[in-house]
Design a protein around this motif. Structure first.
Motif, PDB file in Angstrom:
ATOM      1  N   GLN A   1       0.807  -1.209   0.000  1.00  0.00           N
ATOM      2  CA  GLN A   1       0.000   0.000   0.000  1.00  0.00           C
ATOM      3  C   GLN A   1       0.846   1.267   0.000  1.00  0.00           C
ATOM      4  OE1 GLN A   1       0.050  -2.255   2.337  1.00  0.00           O
ATOM      5  NE2 GLN A   1       0.432  -1.362   4.347  1.00  0.00           N
ATOM      6  N   ASN A   2       2.146   1.164   0.337  1.00  0.00           N
ATOM      7  CA  ASN A   2       3.040   2.317   0.303  1.00  0.00           C
ATOM      8  C   ASN A   2       3.888   2.372  -0.958  1.00  0.00           C
ATOM      9  OD1 ASN A   2       2.214   3.098   2.907  1.00  0.00           O
ATOM     10  ND2 ASN A   2       3.665   1.668   3.837  1.00  0.00           N
ATOM     11  N   ALA A   3       3.711   1.427  -1.855  1.00  0.00           N
ATOM     12  CA  ALA A   3       4.558   1.364  -3.043  1.00  0.00           C
ATOM     13  C   ALA A   3       4.251   2.472  -4.041  1.00  0.00           C
ATOM     14  CB  ALA A   3       4.394   0.007  -3.728  1.00  0.00           C
ATOM     15  N   HIS A   4       3.121   3.179  -3.866  1.00  0.00           N
ATOM     16  CA  HIS A   4       2.785   4.246  -4.805  1.00  0.00           C
ATOM     17  C   HIS A   4       3.779   5.398  -4.760  1.00  0.00           C
ATOM     18  CE1 HIS A   4      -1.142   2.214  -4.268  1.00  0.00           C
ATOM     19  NE2 HIS A   4      -1.283   2.504  -5.553  1.00  0.00           N
ATOM     20  N   MET A   5       4.427   5.571  -3.621  1.00  0.00           N
ATOM     21  CA  MET A   5       5.318   6.719  -3.477  1.00  0.00           C
ATOM     22  C   MET A   5       6.757   6.417  -3.867  1.00  0.00           C
ATOM     23  SD  MET A   5       3.570   9.295  -2.620  1.00  0.00           S
ATOM     24  CE  MET A   5       4.962  10.365  -2.268  1.00  0.00           C
ATOM     25  N   ILE A   6       7.084   5.175  -4.192  1.00  0.00           N
ATOM     26  CA  ILE A   6       8.482   4.837  -4.473  1.00  0.00           C
ATOM     27  C   ILE A   6       8.918   5.420  -5.803  1.00  0.00           C
ATOM     28  CG2 ILE A   6      10.096   2.956  -4.887  1.00  0.00           C
ATOM     29  CD1 ILE A   6       8.564   1.253  -2.981  1.00  0.00           C
ATOM     30  N   TYR A   7       8.236   5.038  -6.881  1.00  0.00           N
ATOM     31  CA  TYR A   7       8.749   5.421  -8.201  1.00  0.00           C
ATOM     32  C   TYR A   7       8.612   6.919  -8.477  1.00  0.00           C
ATOM     33  CZ  TYR A   7       3.979   5.434 -10.148  1.00  0.00           C
ATOM     34  OH  TYR A   7       2.668   5.701 -10.430  1.00  0.00           O
ATOM     35  N   PRO A   8       7.605   7.659  -7.982  1.00  0.00           N
ATOM     36  CA  PRO A   8       7.649   9.113  -8.215  1.00  0.00           C
ATOM     37  C   PRO A   8       8.839   9.790  -7.547  1.00  0.00           C
ATOM     38  CG  PRO A   8       5.432   8.423  -7.656  1.00  0.00           C
ATOM     39  CD  PRO A   8       6.325   7.265  -7.370  1.00  0.00           C
ATOM     40  N   SER A   9       9.168   9.365  -6.308  1.00  0.00           N
ATOM     41  CA  SER A   9      10.317   9.964  -5.628  1.00  0.00           C
ATOM     42  C   SER A   9      11.630   9.566  -6.284  1.00  0.00           C
ATOM     43  CB  SER A   9      10.316   9.561  -4.154  1.00  0.00           C
ATOM     44  OG  SER A   9      10.349   8.149  -4.016  1.00  0.00           O
ATOM     45  N   VAL A  10      11.726   8.318  -6.782  1.00  0.00           N
ATOM     46  CA  VAL A  10      12.951   7.881  -7.454  1.00  0.00           C
ATOM     47  C   VAL A  10      13.173   8.676  -8.734  1.00  0.00           C
ATOM     48  CG1 VAL A  10      14.003   5.959  -8.689  1.00  0.00           C
ATOM     49  CG2 VAL A  10      12.969   5.574  -6.461  1.00  0.00           C
ATOM     50  N   LEU A  11      12.126   8.852  -9.526  1.00  0.00           N
ATOM     51  CA  LEU A  11      12.269   9.587 -10.780  1.00  0.00           C
ATOM     52  C   LEU A  11      12.571  11.064 -10.559  1.00  0.00           C
ATOM     53  CD1 LEU A  11       9.377   8.025 -12.901  1.00  0.00           C
ATOM     54  CD2 LEU A  11      11.797   7.429 -12.909  1.00  0.00           C
ATOM     55  N   SER A  12      12.227  11.586  -9.388  1.00  0.00           N
ATOM     56  CA  SER A  12      12.535  12.987  -9.095  1.00  0.00           C
ATOM     57  C   SER A  12      13.948  13.175  -8.555  1.00  0.00           C
ATOM     58  CB  SER A  12      11.524  13.540  -8.093  1.00  0.00           C
ATOM     59  OG  SER A  12      11.621  12.842  -6.846  1.00  0.00           O
ATOM     60  N   ILE A  13      14.534  12.130  -7.957  1.00  0.00           N
ATOM     61  CA  ILE A  13      15.862  12.246  -7.350  1.00  0.00           C
ATOM     62  C   ILE A  13      16.955  11.878  -8.336  1.00  0.00           C
ATOM     63  CG2 ILE A  13      17.354  11.299  -5.543  1.00  0.00           C
ATOM     64  CD1 ILE A  13      14.903  10.981  -3.816  1.00  0.00           C
TER      65      ILE A  13
ATOM     66  N   TYR B   1       2.495  14.226  -5.592  1.00  0.00           N
ATOM     67  CA  TYR B   1       3.550  13.469  -6.240  1.00  0.00           C
ATOM     68  C   TYR B   1       4.580  14.426  -6.839  1.00  0.00           C
ATOM     69  CZ  TYR B   1       0.625   9.313  -5.953  1.00  0.00           C
ATOM     70  OH  TYR B   1      -0.121   8.269  -5.498  1.00  0.00           O
ATOM     71  N   PRO B   2       5.867  14.209  -6.582  1.00  0.00           N
ATOM     72  CA  PRO B   2       6.883  15.091  -7.170  1.00  0.00           C
ATOM     73  C   PRO B   2       7.007  14.853  -8.672  1.00  0.00           C
ATOM     74  CG  PRO B   2       7.931  13.289  -5.998  1.00  0.00           C
ATOM     75  CD  PRO B   2       6.461  13.177  -5.711  1.00  0.00           C
ATOM     76  N   SER B   3       7.422  15.870  -9.368  1.00  0.00           N
ATOM     77  CA  SER B   3       7.577  15.781 -10.814  1.00  0.00           C
ATOM     78  C   SER B   3       8.814  14.960 -11.165  1.00  0.00           C
ATOM     79  CB  SER B   3       7.683  17.176 -11.425  1.00  0.00           C
ATOM     80  OG  SER B   3       6.523  17.924 -11.139  1.00  0.00           O
ATOM     81  N   SER B   4       8.770  14.320 -12.312  1.00  0.00           N
ATOM     82  CA  SER B   4       9.881  13.486 -12.754  1.00  0.00           C
ATOM     83  C   SER B   4      10.954  14.333 -13.425  1.00  0.00           C
ATOM     84  CB  SER B   4       9.379  12.422 -13.726  1.00  0.00           C
ATOM     85  OG  SER B   4      10.449  11.701 -14.278  1.00  0.00           O
ATOM     86  N   LYS B   5      12.214  13.992 -13.135  1.00  0.00           N
ATOM     87  CA  LYS B   5      13.361  14.642 -13.759  1.00  0.00           C
ATOM     88  C   LYS B   5      14.163  13.678 -14.635  1.00  0.00           C
ATOM     89  CE  LYS B   5      13.946  17.871  -9.901  1.00  0.00           C
ATOM     90  NZ  LYS B   5      14.885  18.372  -8.858  1.00  0.00           N
TER      91      LYS B   5
END
Length: 646
Positions: A191-203, A238-242
């Motif tokens: 249920q917390n996996a939704h926040m993994i890939y947006p934060s990874v793509l932003s960092i 959700y943070p934006s992707s970089k």
């Protein structure tokens, strides 16, 4: 090197780049480099600069004198090494400890990959806590040059180098050249996996390949089903992707809600992706979040995904324990199970995910695995689907009792609009046991025969490794308004020639034009008589004999008995002796066949034009039949009645 720098670089990678060290090699290196310090005799001083990949396998670090320093002693002699593979090592912790506490890194400036985790370490969710911490500490040592990284359990804090309690966000921000990243999260954190890939793509702005996967083999704690934890994250947070250089993206999501679709639609440039893989849960998606979303939005989202060069969408069932007995389920879970059995929702979602493309664009296939009663399959019918750029594949696991129910069978299921999914299927493969084969065959031929190609893979409990096959093909593409039983062609194993099976085929497929029997041997040639009376349009009968034995059997001798009826319902017997001898075979082996008993095949037919005999794929003989009695036209029969007062 003076001739061509590029050619030298290519030759060193392809021909001399790999160095594999086992336990004996490491002991010898330790004896030469550490104990005796004989650098000139070590052998790696002269050729160490050619090594690009270092792999350690089948070793025992505890047998070494200094296991925590040996790797740091070897690496200075390999200044151009880029990959260190410790995944096949018996114990990689001493080597990771050595990489963490290296004092001088001037001679080692090209480390890009440190591989530690193998398949066993990834699937085992408990894992080795110390190995994970030492792995991240070793990677942190080479954070300036490392390009590949694997994270296990991203929601737990890590201890790397001198940093304690670091999170995966702190870890990723320390690797400026990170290009390939794999993140494995546990099932209890779905249920917390939704926040993994947006934060990874932003960092990580330099990411080229990113994989987010879920480890579902085991679980450390109680599995929390997403139905008890709604997604409270809104799209604005959700943070934006970089990651503008992203080419390969693989996401395993617990559910695909409209927030996730909106984020992917706005941040992932699928038109630049070489490959896009999306895994999500049909149950969770449709049961808890999809009612808020319109299927038209899913259709637009699928059109956005189809811009990738290679697209793969996997719709998998829920991780809820579906194998439990119904008596142990609570009332709410029973209602969920009943709703899930109404699989028209699944097909509505599947129809939406094809985007704006018609079903004629896809190669639509299905595979059904039928469980027998001894397997005690008490769960809900499991359905998986895979959507590609040019193909849609369905897979269902169901018990044999539920298969014969129209509500549980994907071949008899409907969309919510009332259209059948089977109208678009081009090929169906059914894996069934011999004990349930007749009922399954009867059901398929009675209600679900709208495909171009049907294959039955029949397994015998006494010989599981050698299944038998029954194939049914139709020579033309069928439409929903056409007759599905139009002139089929059947190819079946001769061991399935039981009177009951032949009766089902002749009753349900009376218009078959070609019948091909395969794997006909001298052991099963006279088991059952072929009852073909009900097949009125059968024109071609084929027997494919197969040699059995150590001596190549390229000779054949048996009797073919054909029983037919003329227009006056008179029985006519035909007897043919089939003799075939290949000149390449030994003569005495052919003579031995005449001493055996006469092998015979008895078949009843109506109007067969030809019978072909094949031996090991070669045509041995073809028997052509003239009409038994010339058929009279209706006018001639009417005139005979008038002349003879019949």
């Amino acid at each position: 090197m003076q001739v061509s720098q590029r050619w030298f670089h290519y030759s060193t990678i392809v021909f001399y780049g790999n160095l594999v060290l086992n336990g004996n090699h490491i002991k010898r290196l330790e004896q030469c480099l550490v104990i005796n310090e004989l650098m000139g005799d070590a052998g790696i001083t002269k050729y160490g600069y050619l090594v690009r990949q270092l792999k350690i396998q089948d070793d025992d670090p505890r047998s070494l004198a200094n296991p925590h320093t040996i790797l740091g002693t070897i690496l200075p002699f390999l200044p151009n090494v880029t990959t260190i593979d410790l995944s096949c090592s018996v114990d990689c912790i001493p080597y990771l400890y050595n990489l963490t506490h290296l004092q001088c890194l001037d001679s080692i400036k090209n480390i890009e990959i440190i591989k530690v985790f193998n398949k066993d370490a990834i699937t085992n969710t408990a894992g080795n806590r110390k190995m994970k911490d030492y792995y991240l500490s070793a990677c942190y040592t080479f954070r300036a040059t490392l390009t590949n990284l694997e994270l296990l359990e991203p929601f737990r804090s890590f201890n790397m180098h001198n940093v304690r309690g670091a999170t995966y966000l702190n870890v990723l921000s320390s690797f400026p050249k990170l290009r390939n990243l794999i993140v494995y999260y546990n099932m209890e954190n779905r249920q917390n996996a939704h926040m993994i890939y947006p934060s990874v793509l932003s960092i990580c702005p330099n990411l080229v390949d990113f994989t987010l996967a879920c480890r579902t083999m085991q679980s450390e704690g109680t599995v929390i089903h997403p139905s008890k934890c709604f997604n409270k994250n809104i799209f604005a947070k959700y943070p934006s992707s970089k990651a503008t250089n992203l080419k390969y993206l693989s996401l395993t999501l617990p559910s695909l809600d409209w927030y996730q679709m909106g984020y992917i639609f706005s941040n992932v440039r699928t038109c630049r992706l070489e490959k896009m893989v999306l895994n999500f849960d049909h149950w969770d998606t449709y049961k808890y979040w999809m009612p808020r979303c319109v299927l038209y939005d899913v259709k637009l989202f699928a059109r956005h995904l189809s811009l990738a060069k290679k697209l793969e969408i996997y719709i998998v069932p829920s991780p809820l324990k579906l194998y439990t007995e119904p008596s142990r389920l609570c009332s709410n879970e029973i209602k969920v199970a009943i709703n899930y059995l109404k699989i028209y929702r699944f097909f509505d979602l599947l129809r939406a995910f094809r985007g704006n493309r018609g079903y004629s664009h896809f190669e639509f296939t299905a595979t059904i695995i039928v469980k027998r009663e001894i397997d005690k399959f008490k769960g809900i019918s499991l359905i998986r689907s895979r959507i590609f750029n040019r193909a849609i594949e369905l897979e269902q696991t169901v018990d044999w009792k539920s298969f014969c129910k129209r509500s549980d069978n994907i071949l008899a299921a409907k969309y919510r609009s009332g259209a059948y999914i089977r109208n678009h299927l081009k090929k169906v493969t059914i894996l069934v046991w011999l004990e349930n084969f007749v009922d399954i065959l009867e059901f398929v031929l009675r209600k679900c025969l709208f495909t171009n190609h049907v294959i039955f893979q029949v397994s015998n409990p006494y010989d599981i490794e050698k299944p038998t096959y029954l194939e049914i093909k139709f020579p033309r593409t069928l439409r929903p308004h056409e007759d599905p039983h139009r002139f089929p062609i059947i190819r079946m194993d001769y061991t399935l020639c039981h009177p009951i099976i032949l009766n089902v085929l002749s009753t349900r497929l009376p218009r078959m034009t070609k019948l091909n029997f395969t794997n006909v041997t001298k052991q099963n040639i006279g088991q059952h008589a072929l009852q073909l009376r009900g097949i009125q349009y059968l024109k071609h009968l084929i027997f494919e004999f197969k040699s059995i034995g150590q001596v190549p059997d390229h000779s054949l001798y048996f009797e073919l008995h054909l029983v037919a009826e003329d227009d006056n319902k008179q029985t006519i017997f035909h007897k043919y002796t089939i003799e075939y001898f290949d000149e390449t075979c030994e003569v005495q082996h052919f003579d031995e066949l005449y001493s055996d008993r006469n092998l015979s095949i008895v078949a009843s037919y109506t109007y067969i034009d030809a019978v072909s005999i094949l031996l090991d794929g070669k045509l041995a003989k073809t028997i052509c039949f003239p009409p038994i009695i010339p058929r009279k036209t209706i006018t001639e029969k009417f005139m005979d009645r008038i002349l003879h007062n019949v």
